[in-house]
Motif scaffolding. Structure first.
Motif: not given
Length: 501
Positions: A132, A136, A184, A187, A468, A472, A475
């Motif tokens: 992830l 990103r 997403e 995740a 967005q 991410f 989080e």
């Protein structure tokens, strides 16, 4: 040591040892040593805190575990068959140091069933977090380049043919938008991985007053998975994750394929820097952008490996089973290995590629891809129906292509003739206006709608995508901070058993 069984045979059978037990042992010592260590320590702390195990006994077990960590290097171990697997190796070491009675107390209220799924989840969380993070970074690179190239014209293709002009930034934002959805999905899959199976034991938890939430917290999980049967039987933490990974790399393979076509000599829309180009060993004129091919086949390998995980789970019983364990997990880890190679290389490539404006202009001229805007403009300016305007525009494009002309300079004469024949009057659009209406710059500029390629709509889109991505990131930082705190708490609690706190 080998064991003579009740039927007189000797365990382990040599073939079983080499085909099953040795690969499982080697996989565990490569991938799960840290997980075993953390689980043993967290479970021991919980046994003391709940009063199941006396502190003095726990202190001796803790000291023995610490000594094993210090004295045994798993990487140097060679499987001999004396113990069944890595779990029993640790248990055998504890028995040797503490005696069988005290050593066996560590296994109170747990099973290899809940241990195994916890091991796999710990390993998957770490790998998923890395994936992830890299994804990103790719998304951020796509958005950075999209912002830089938001006014750079390209030819957009449908069905393999030139269709309409847009911008490279608009195209990259479409890629980023899908990637953000894939992030997403992964995740979301991680949220299930973040539920601890520990305390489920074999199937039904335990008659001892265990604290499943405490063990989950010490191991850095968000909490325990509720149903104990599901803890050892449900594999949706596997299928959810690898299903999402399969989609991510299926989706990434599509722009990779576009890059392959766009960089071809005949299209020439995409320029790949020399740093990513290999020269033919026999044809010195050839520029081979082979990293794109490597991206394509590595993305396909990742899709295949992720899909394999789903296929292995197909038609399996809803119970604890070897199908979802050891060697199957290692197949999945290979999917992560190829996935990271794709993401890293694609991130670097996207940052370096450029659009060849001359070839874009050439292909735009040859294909008359702005003709749709002529039809639209005739509806707005001349009051025609779209179908009548479309027929006039089609006739203009046909005549310009036939003479290999340029729509802006060679199309006005055919346009006037087609318009007069269809409408019965001369158009209000003059030659200068006609040239503007069929220019790619105008085509993009007037498409200032939600999601369109015009500057204002692009700015809004990029801002939304960055929002967005920031969410991410936030989080991920929150989860990482929680897990760092959990590791520190586990270390403090474990050392307190030895009087080190």
């Amino acid at each position: 040591m080998t064991e003579v069984t009740s039927d007189g045979s000797v365990f382990p059978d040599p073939t079983y040892k080499e085909t099953v037990l040795r690969p499982l042992f080697d996989g565990a010592k490569t991938h799960h040593v840290d997980g075993f260590r953390r689980i043993d320590r967290a479970h021991l702390v919980m046994l003391v805190e709940t009063g199941i195990l006396p502190r003095d006994d726990a202190a001796r077990i803790a000291q023995a575990l610490e000594a094993i960590d210090r004295e045994i290097d798993p990487a140097q171990l060679t499987y001999t068959g004396e113990v069944e697997d890595f779990f029993f190796l640790i248990e055998a070491e504890l028995k040797r140091r503490l005696g069988p009675d005290l050593a066996g107390k560590l296994h109170t209220a747990r099973s290899r069933n809940d241990i195994d799924h916890t091991l796999f989840k710990l390993a998957l969380k770490q790998r998923t977090d890395v994936l992830l993070s890299r994804a990103r970074k790719l998304a951020a690179t796509l958005l950075d380049v999209a912002e830089r190239e938001k006014s750079t014209l390209i030819v957009a293709y449908t069905h393999g043919q030139p269709a309409q002009p847009t911008t490279f930034g608009h195209y990259l934002c479409a890629v980023a938008e899908v990637l953000l959805r894939d992030i997403e999905r992964i995740a979301a899959a991680r949220t299930l991985i973040d539920k601890s199976p520990m305390g489920a034991a074999a199937i039904t938890t335990s008659g001892f007053p265990i604290d499943r939430a405490r063990v989950a917290a010490l191991l850095g999980f968000a909490g325990p998975l509720r149903n104990s049967y599901g803890c050892i039987a449900s594999v949706d933490y596997i299928t959810g994750l690898y299903g999402a990974m399969e989609l991510m790399f299926l989706h990434l393979g599509r722009p990779i394929q576009d890059f392959q076509v766009w960089s071809s000599f005949e299209v020439g829309q995409l320029y790949v820097p020399n740093a990513f180009v290999q020269i033919s060993s026999i044809m010195p004129q050839k520029r081979n952008p082979v990293p794109i091919e490597h991206l394509r086949h590595l993305a396909s390998q990742t899709v295949g490996r992720a899909r394999t995980m789903l296929d292995v789970m197909h038609n399996t019983p809803f119970t604890d089973m070897n199908d979802s364990e050891g060697e199957t997990q290692q197949i999945g880890y290979e999917a992560f290995n190829s996935a990271l190679r794709v993401i890293d290389l694609l991130t670097s490539l996207v940052g370096g590629i450029r659009i060849d404006a001359a070839n874009v202009a050439r292909n735009t001229r040859r294909s008359c891809i702005t003709i749709t805007e002529l039809a639209d403009s005739l509806v707005r300016r001349e009051g025609l129906s779209f179908r009548q305007a479309h027929e006039i525009a089609a006739e203009v494009a046909k005549r310009v292509v036939a003479v290999q002309g340029d729509l802006g300079t060679d199309g006005y004469g055919p346009f006037v003739e087609a318009f007069q024949r269809s409408v019965g009057r001369s158009p209000a659009v003059d030659a200068a206006t006609f040239a503007k209406l069929v220019s790619p710059e105008h085509f993009v500029a007037v498409r200032n709608r939600f999601g369109g390629p015009a500057p204002a709509s692009m700015d809004a889109a990029i801002s939304d995508y960055r929002g967005q991505l920031d969410a991410f990131d936030a989080e991920a930082y929150r989860i990482a901070a929680r897990e760092v705190a959990a590791a520190a708490e586990l270390d403090r609690s474990f050392r307190s058993l030895m009087g080190d706190a």
